[in-house]
Design an enzyme around this catalytic site. Structure first.
Site, short mmCIF file in Angstrom:
data_model
loop_
_atom_site.label_atom_id
_atom_site.label_comp_id
_atom_site.label_asym_id
_atom_site.label_seq_id
_atom_site.Cartn_x
_atom_site.Cartn_y
_atom_site.Cartn_z
CD GLU A 176 82.73 103.41 -78.69
OE1 GLU A 176 82.24 104.15 -77.82
OE2 GLU A 176 83.70 102.65 -78.47
CE LYS A 213 80.13 101.79 -75.97
NZ LYS A 213 80.97 101.24 -74.90
#
Length: 295
Positions: A176, A213
């Site tokens: 992420e 993400k």
């Protein structure tokens, strides 16, 4: 690795619920839920209250595997139980929802336009505990504040180095590198980020499996080609500070990108609501995020 869970994340229709507010963000999450800081005297009481909140969400009839593929937990939640079962076991066995764990220890200070993850010397022990507690995958967050090539390179290098450690334990990492949605050079940061991600993905072992993400991109469908990269199980999007309505509108324009929302998921939920009111509000949020995820 649980192949049934892997298949569900790779091919299922739905989104991933982020229930992973950690120590620093928990007071804010509780305040949004209507619990003032005066209601708890210490960290233990605070975590007990946030576990009550998460338990209420997870046990709700609205929190259904028809719409939700997975849920990201905080370490403290992983160590607690719901109805006598470890949270991850309850999620998978009772709900059919795949459990993930947030494993980073927060963000380092801003340098080269980015915030790397703080050092995490206990990561090996945490990953061992996670595998013993039914966790399928992990999540770790860095933040990109400006289109600085050196900083973005460092973020992606750190993310992939950590991801390899996670994969060695048989877990699937969610990488992420969030791009700050408020910055004027967000689109340029995304171009630099995509180039770095592409390069690092190309160096992975043939059987390596990762998830990404990412902030919802400024250019619609900007990450479509990465969705077909053989190492990428799924790409999920963070809400990044957008309201639920705005996040859903932007997400729906990005085909194949699914939500992994935190604040946008719990928007409107409060401790004072009756169970019927709570379930109705959560159901409405889940339905709208689901619809945006399957576009």
């Amino acid at each position: 690795m649980n192949m049934k869970q892997l298949d569900r994340i790779r091919t299922g229709k739905g989104f991933i619920a982020a229930l992973d507010q950690s120590g620093g963000s928990t007071p804010k999450a509780l305040l949004h839920y209507g619990i003032e800081e005066t209601r708890y005297a210490n960290e233990d009481e605070m975590y007990a209250l946030v576990h009550e909140m998460r338990t209420r969400i997870i046990k709700s009839s609205a929190f259904d595997s028809r719409f939700i593929l997975g849920a990201i937990l905080f370490e403290n939640t992983m160590d607690r139980e719901i109805d006598g079962q470890l949270t991850a076991d309850y999620l998978w066995e009772k709900k059919g929802i795949v459990p993930f764990l947030k494993i980073d220890k927060g963000l380092a200070d801003l340098e080269d336009g980015v915030q790397l993850m703080k050092p995490n010397p206990g990561l090996g022990d945490l990953l061992k505990r996670a595998t013993g507690r039914g966790i399928f995958g992990t999540k770790m967050r860095s933040v990109i504040h400006e289109a600085n090539p050196a900083g973005i390179k460092k973020v992606v290098q750190q993310q992939f180095a950590t991801a390899k450690q996670i994969m060695d334990m048989g877990l699937v990492p969610i990488i992420e590198p969030e791009v700050d949605i408020t910055r004027p050079d967000k689109a340029e940061s995304e171009k630099l980020l995509k180039a770095e991600l592409t390069q690092h993905l190309s160096t992975l072992d043939p059987h390596a499996q990762v998830m990404l993400k990412l902030s919802i991109p400024s250019e619609d469908n900007f990450y479509s080609d990465l969705m077909n990269e053989p190492h990428v199980v799924r790409i999920v999007a963070l809400s990044g500070g957008y309201s639920q309505t705005e996040a859903n509108e932007k997400l729906a324009r990005n085909h194949g990108l699914i939500a992994s929302f935190s604040r946008a998921l719990s928007e409107g939920l409060t401790a004072g609501q009756s169970n019927d009111e709570f379930d109705a509000m959560l159901s409405q949020s889940i339905q709208s995020i689901y619809e945006a995820s399957i576009k």
